[in-house]
Design a protein around this motif. Structure first.
Motif, PDB file in Angstrom:
ATOM      1  N   GLY A 366       0.819  -1.205   0.000  1.00 16.97           N
ATOM      2  CA  GLY A 366       0.000   0.000   0.000  1.00 16.97           C
ATOM      3  C   GLY A 366       0.852   1.254   0.000  1.00 16.97           C
ATOM      4  N   ALA A 367       0.332   2.323   0.633  1.00 18.96           N
ATOM      5  CA  ALA A 367       1.086   3.589   0.715  1.00 18.96           C
ATOM      6  C   ALA A 367       2.297   3.343   1.611  1.00 18.96           C
ATOM      7  CB  ALA A 367       0.200   4.683   1.276  1.00 18.96           C
ATOM      8  N   THR A 368       3.491   3.567   1.041  1.00 14.10           N
ATOM      9  CA  THR A 368       4.724   3.131   1.700  1.00 14.10           C
ATOM     10  C   THR A 368       5.799   4.204   1.671  1.00 14.10           C
ATOM     11  OG1 THR A 368       4.261   0.846   1.028  1.00 14.10           O
ATOM     12  CG2 THR A 368       6.546   1.348   1.568  1.00 14.10           C
ATOM     13  N   VAL A 369       6.583   4.256   2.743  1.00 18.50           N
ATOM     14  CA  VAL A 369       7.775   5.108   2.778  1.00 18.50           C
ATOM     15  C   VAL A 369       8.972   4.197   3.019  1.00 18.50           C
ATOM     16  CG1 VAL A 369       9.001   6.927   4.066  1.00 18.50           C
ATOM     17  CG2 VAL A 369       6.536   7.144   3.623  1.00 18.50           C
ATOM     18  N   VAL A 370      10.073   4.424   2.279  1.00 14.16           N
ATOM     19  CA  VAL A 370      11.328   3.701   2.537  1.00 14.16           C
ATOM     20  C   VAL A 370      12.400   4.740   2.841  1.00 14.16           C
ATOM     21  CG1 VAL A 370      13.074   2.110   1.646  1.00 14.16           C
ATOM     22  CG2 VAL A 370      10.684   1.804   0.987  1.00 14.16           C
ATOM     23  N   LEU A 371      13.122   4.515   3.952  1.00  9.01           N
ATOM     24  CA  LEU A 371      14.227   5.404   4.329  1.00  9.01           C
ATOM     25  C   LEU A 371      15.552   4.683   4.142  1.00  9.01           C
ATOM     26  CD1 LEU A 371      13.128   6.961   7.772  1.00  9.01           C
ATOM     27  CD2 LEU A 371      12.809   7.909   5.470  1.00  9.01           C
ATOM     28  N   ASP A 372      16.530   5.395   3.584  1.00  7.41           N
ATOM     29  CA  ASP A 372      17.902   4.870   3.525  1.00  7.41           C
ATOM     30  C   ASP A 372      18.648   5.421   4.734  1.00  7.41           C
ATOM     31  OD1 ASP A 372      20.441   3.902   2.613  1.00  7.41           O
ATOM     32  OD2 ASP A 372      20.876   5.931   1.920  1.00  7.41           O
ATOM     33  N   HIS A 373      19.372   4.513   5.419  1.00  4.70           N
ATOM     34  CA  HIS A 373      20.150   4.937   6.583  1.00  4.70           C
ATOM     35  C   HIS A 373      21.647   4.817   6.318  1.00  4.70           C
ATOM     36  CE1 HIS A 373      16.376   5.015   8.773  1.00  4.70           C
ATOM     37  NE2 HIS A 373      16.126   3.822   8.307  1.00  4.70           N
ATOM     38  N   GLY A 374      22.038   4.604   5.055  1.00  2.00           N
ATOM     39  CA  GLY A 374      23.443   4.483   4.697  1.00  2.00           C
ATOM     40  C   GLY A 374      23.935   3.048   4.743  1.00  2.00           C
ATOM     41  N   LEU A 375      25.010   2.766   3.987  1.00  2.00           N
ATOM     42  CA  LEU A 375      25.667   1.444   3.930  1.00  2.00           C
ATOM     43  C   LEU A 375      24.713   0.324   3.527  1.00  2.00           C
ATOM     44  CD1 LEU A 375      27.905   1.513   7.164  1.00  2.00           C
ATOM     45  CD2 LEU A 375      28.348   2.529   4.925  1.00  2.00           C
ATOM     46  N   GLY A 376      23.613   0.663   2.843  1.00  2.00           N
ATOM     47  CA  GLY A 376      22.682  -0.365   2.375  1.00  2.00           C
ATOM     48  C   GLY A 376      21.585  -0.700   3.362  1.00  2.00           C
ATOM     49  N   VAL A 377      21.568  -0.048   4.522  1.00  2.00           N
ATOM     50  CA  VAL A 377      20.545  -0.321   5.537  1.00  2.00           C
ATOM     51  C   VAL A 377      19.340   0.584   5.279  1.00  2.00           C
ATOM     52  CG1 VAL A 377      20.029  -0.403   8.011  1.00  2.00           C
ATOM     53  CG2 VAL A 377      22.338  -0.936   7.188  1.00  2.00           C
ATOM     54  N   ALA A 378      18.144   0.001   5.239  1.00  2.00           N
ATOM     55  CA  ALA A 378      16.937   0.778   4.956  1.00  2.00           C
ATOM     56  C   ALA A 378      15.798   0.281   5.841  1.00  2.00           C
ATOM     57  CB  ALA A 378      16.564   0.635   3.484  1.00  2.00           C
TER      58      ALA A 378
END
Ligand SMILES: [Zn+2]
Length: 463
Positions: A366-378
């Motif tokens: 559904g309605a989604t947010v993805v955050l990148d936290h650096g070094l491939g971690v999300a």
């Protein structure tokens, strides 16, 4: 008189036949070979493609491709074409791909030449050896780049994450951590020492604990070095769960999901559901893998990741779900995140400092947010009812991303929260645990000085 005319006619005919034979079968034009591409250095697993043209009229009879190194010949490829009548084989153009393991053939390193020998079905006036249609100088480099694992013993659990520190030679062009069928890219440029690299990787939930995580280093000509990463991987028993699906739920969800994903209209609600939960799910994962590429080569987080406050866990990471419809199991899927239920339309805050890399509709999520936290971690926040950030926004831990809801394939208001390592879902519980994060990630990263000043909390949002 008559006899003389007969002789003349006979002689004339012989001359004509002779000329025809000559024209068809003895042609002076030699075949020509051309090497595709402009590479002059080959690695252990060499690949070439040779184009051959024979301008003569009798067609190609045979092609032989060999690598000549010093006084040794290594046969690489051979093709033969039978004549199918007076006009030869009819083959006058040909592309021959060549693949060879120069290591097992024992080809020495250093200068060599790729030779292409082509015979035609034409007659030769003198008995010559097969003509060389092309000769291409090559340099054989079979030595892979060097690489070593610097970080100590990696203690993991199936579904868990780890970080490795590696020292890799400058001629390496591709560096990755391989775990079963999964590949985790390695981050360059994090440390001051350019030979040092760092890789966050995982033992995904569907991999056996006997898997051997491996550092794979490759150079420009494809030479590969595999170095095992010392790991102790504990097995894990995931929960089995049965979810009942009813017509009312399907009627509420399926037509809407279909129109949103632009899929063809399903024959029945159940069929529609199976396609959304199967194909639709795979489509969403493909999209997540693309988003995972947009990661910064530095640590954006500061301290443990935060779990949605005052929420109850409805589903756990790695739950093996069976879906039951009218008393029959119709589908099986693995739950790759954690379902957290709080109040309806609860404020959903960022689990850590990061950058919004996805904000919008994502199929079953559904309605989604993805955050990148650096070094491939999300981290991923799914089933939202509203989104209050946009791609590119830098957010601090706790920043409101949107509100919980039941968009996508959700039966009630909850947050589907997932943690990913290079697009692969991992157990979020580790990243929520301050001690685990300190011992397994932050401590390893801080063994060597970074290339840039490490950001402290608050600075990540500035600029
Ligand atoms: Zn979920």
């Amino acid at each position: 008189m008559v006899r003389r005319q007969l002789y003349l006619a006979l002689g004339g005919a012989l001359i004509v036949i002779g000329a025809l034979v000559w024209w068809f079968k003895v042609d002076g034009s030699e075949p020509v070979a051309r090497l595709e591409g402009d590479s002059e250095v080959v690695g252990r697993n060499a690949e070439w493609a040779v184009d051959i043209r024979s301008p003569g009229r009798s067609g190609i009879a045979s092609v032989e491709i060999r690598l000549v190194s010093g006084d040794r010949n290594f046969a690489l490829a051979e093709r033969r074409f039978e004549a199918n009548g007076w006009f030869g084989s009819g083959v006058d153009a040909l592309r021959v791909p060549v693949e060879a393991d120069l290591g097992s053939l024992g080809v020495p390193e250093g200068p060599a030449a790729l030779e292409v020998l082509v015979e035609t079905h034409g007659w030769r006036l003198f008995d010559r050896p097969a003509p060389i249609a092309g000769r291409f100088p090559q340099v054989v480099d079979r030595t892979p780049p060097s690489g070593e694992v610097i970080s100590d013993q990696h203690n993991l659990r199936v579904g868990g994450s780890a970080i490795g520190i590696f020292r890799v030679a400058p001629d390496a062009t591709d560096v990755e951590v391989v775990v079963g069928n999964y590949r985790f890219p390695v981050t360059r440029g994090y440390f001051r020492d350019p030979a040092l690299m760092l890789g966050v990787f995982a033992v995904p939930q569907d991999v056996l604990p006997s898997v051997q995580p491996t550092l794979r280093v490759r150079d420009a000509v494809g030479n590969i070095l595999d170095v095992p990463i010392r790991s102790d991987i504990r097995p894990r028993q995931f929960r089995e769960r049965t979810l009942r699906i009813g017509d009312q739920f399907l009627a509420r969800k399926i037509p809407q999901l279909y129109s949103a994903q632009g899929l063809g209209v399903p024959g029945s609600l159940l069929e529609g559901y199976l396609r959304v939960n199967g194909e639709g799910r795979r489509e969403s994962e493909k999209r997540l893998a693309e988003v995972a590429g947009k990661t910064e080569p530095r640590v954006l987080w500061s301290g443990a990741f935060r779990r949605l406050a005052r929420s109850e866990t409805m589903s756990e990471f790695g739950d093996r779900r069976s879906y039951s419809y009218e008393g029959k199991i119709v589908d099986k899927q693995t739950h790759l995140g954690v379902d957290l239920a709080s109040l309806k339309r609860a404020e959903i805050g960022a689990a850590q400092n990061g950058v919004v890399v996805f904000a919008g509709d994502l199929g079953i999520y559904g309605a989604t947010v993805v955050l990148d936290h650096g070094l491939g971690v999300a981290t991923l926040y799914g089933h939202l009812s509203s989104i209050e950030v946009a791609v590119g926004d830098r957010v601090e831990v706790g920043h409101i991303l949107g509100r919980s809801g039941e968009s996508g394939l959700a039966g009630g208001d909850h947050l589907h929260f997932s943690t990913m390592v290079h697009g692969v879902h991992v157990d979020p519980a580790e990243w929520w645990d301050a001690k685990w994060l300190r011992d397994h990630v932050d401590a390893k990263i801080s063994t060597f000085p970074p290339a840039h000043t490490v950001l402290t909390e608050g600075e990540a949002d500035g600029q």
